[in-house]
Design a protein around this motif. Structure first.
Motif, short mmCIF file in Angstrom:
data_model
loop_
_atom_site.label_atom_id
_atom_site.label_comp_id
_atom_site.label_asym_id
_atom_site.label_seq_id
_atom_site.Cartn_x
_atom_site.Cartn_y
_atom_site.Cartn_z
N ASP A 1 -2.42 -0.20 -0.82
CA ASP A 1 -2.73 -1.40 -0.28
C ASP A 1 -2.63 -2.80 -0.88
OD1 ASP A 1 -3.84 0.03 1.80
OD2 ASP A 1 -5.82 -0.05 1.37
N LYS A 2 -2.55 -2.84 -2.37
CA LYS A 2 -2.44 -3.86 -3.01
C LYS A 2 -0.85 -4.41 -3.05
CE LYS A 2 -4.14 -7.07 -5.94
NZ LYS A 2 -5.05 -8.10 -5.38
N ILE A 3 -0.05 -3.24 -3.09
CA ILE A 3 1.33 -3.48 -3.14
C ILE A 3 1.92 -4.05 -1.90
CG2 ILE A 3 3.54 -1.97 -3.18
CD1 ILE A 3 2.41 -0.33 -5.38
N ARG A 4 1.29 -3.31 -0.74
CA ARG A 4 1.68 -3.81 0.67
C ARG A 4 1.42 -5.44 0.63
NH1 ARG A 4 2.11 0.03 4.51
NH2 ARG A 4 1.67 1.95 3.98
N GLN A 5 0.09 -5.85 0.16
CA GLN A 5 -0.36 -7.16 0.13
C GLN A 5 0.56 -7.94 -0.57
OE1 GLN A 5 -4.20 -7.74 -1.46
NE2 GLN A 5 -4.26 -9.74 -1.62
N LYS A 6 0.84 -7.55 -1.73
CA LYS A 6 1.80 -8.22 -2.68
C LYS A 6 3.31 -8.42 -2.23
CE LYS A 6 -0.27 -9.26 -6.52
NZ LYS A 6 -0.78 -10.48 -6.98
N LEU A 7 3.70 -7.32 -1.45
CA LEU A 7 4.89 -7.34 -1.20
C LEU A 7 5.16 -8.58 0.09
CD1 LEU A 7 6.00 -3.70 -0.76
CD2 LEU A 7 7.03 -5.58 -2.33
N ARG A 8 4.04 -8.34 0.97
CA ARG A 8 3.89 -9.38 2.18
C ARG A 8 3.84 -10.90 1.84
NH1 ARG A 8 0.49 -6.64 4.44
NH2 ARG A 8 -1.24 -7.47 3.70
N ALA B 1 9.20 -7.33 -9.77
CA ALA B 1 7.74 -7.73 -9.49
C ALA B 1 6.69 -6.41 -9.27
CB ALA B 1 7.76 -8.68 -8.06
N HIS B 2 7.48 -5.65 -8.46
CA HIS B 2 6.80 -4.28 -8.16
C HIS B 2 6.20 -3.58 -9.28
CE1 HIS B 2 6.65 0.03 -7.16
NE2 HIS B 2 6.02 -0.31 -6.15
N GLU B 3 7.09 -3.51 -10.25
CA GLU B 3 6.77 -2.68 -11.55
C GLU B 3 5.56 -3.64 -12.16
OE1 GLU B 3 8.92 -1.27 -15.64
OE2 GLU B 3 10.27 -2.03 -14.14
N ALA B 4 5.61 -4.73 -12.20
CA ALA B 4 4.70 -5.61 -13.01
C ALA B 4 3.43 -5.46 -12.03
CB ALA B 4 4.94 -6.98 -13.04
#
Length: 163
Positions: free
Chosen positions: A36-43, A125-128
């Motif tokens: 969920d956090k990754i989805r939010q950050k990508l968006r 960014a994803h890795e961070a």
């Protein structure tokens, strides 16, 4: 935070449930929260969905491209879902769809230069973000968790082979 906001899969577990069930629900809760956090950050950061990011990640690992069928199998979604994602990414000039060399009914999908560049930025960014989410665990704890989950994965694979 309210109790309702903290309620997740693990909320259903009780002390009288088998330890394996409680463990499964905790693992599912953690996975869901991270995703969920990754989805939010990508968006927020890139205006992209997780499925589109995942498709681009598959293509980044295979610069020669992948067929629509291969993408569907690797992402474990229907061909229709892959087609919709590829259509979107193609409109944005992030992927290129080419007719298959051996089968004119199939298509190979590749990242464009713009797609490779965009994905490179997203991957950093994803890795961070992932590193930040796991920062509460020491290096030793992360290593232990990785080892334990590896043992679980190996056992599940063994059970699949025996079935």
């Amino acid at each position: 935070m309210s109790l309702q906001k903290n309620a997740d899969h693990e909320f259903r577990a009780h002390a009288d449930h088998h330890a394996s069930l409680r463990l499964w629900l905790r693992l599912l809760s953690c996975t869901t929260r991270v995703e969920d956090k990754i989805r939010q950050k990508l968006r927020e950061s890139f205006d992209i969905t997780l499925p589109r990011f995942d498709l681009m990640a598959q293509l980044e690992r295979h610069p020669e491209g992948l067929t629509m069928g291969e993408l569907s199998r690797r992402m474990m979604v229907t061909g229709g879902n892959i087609t919709a994602i590829v259509d979107q990414l193609e409109k944005e000039k992030l992927v290129l769809r080419q007719v298959g060399a051996n089968d004119r009914r199939s298509y190979t999908v590749k990242l464009t230069k713009a797609g490779r560049d965009a994905f490179a930025d997203m991957a950093v960014a994803h890795e961070a973000w992932v590193a930040d989410m796991f920062a509460g665990l020491s290096d030793n704890q992360q290593s232990q968790l990785y080892t334990l989950l590896g043992a679980l994965k190996k056992n599940l694979q063994k059970q699949e082979e025996m079935a």
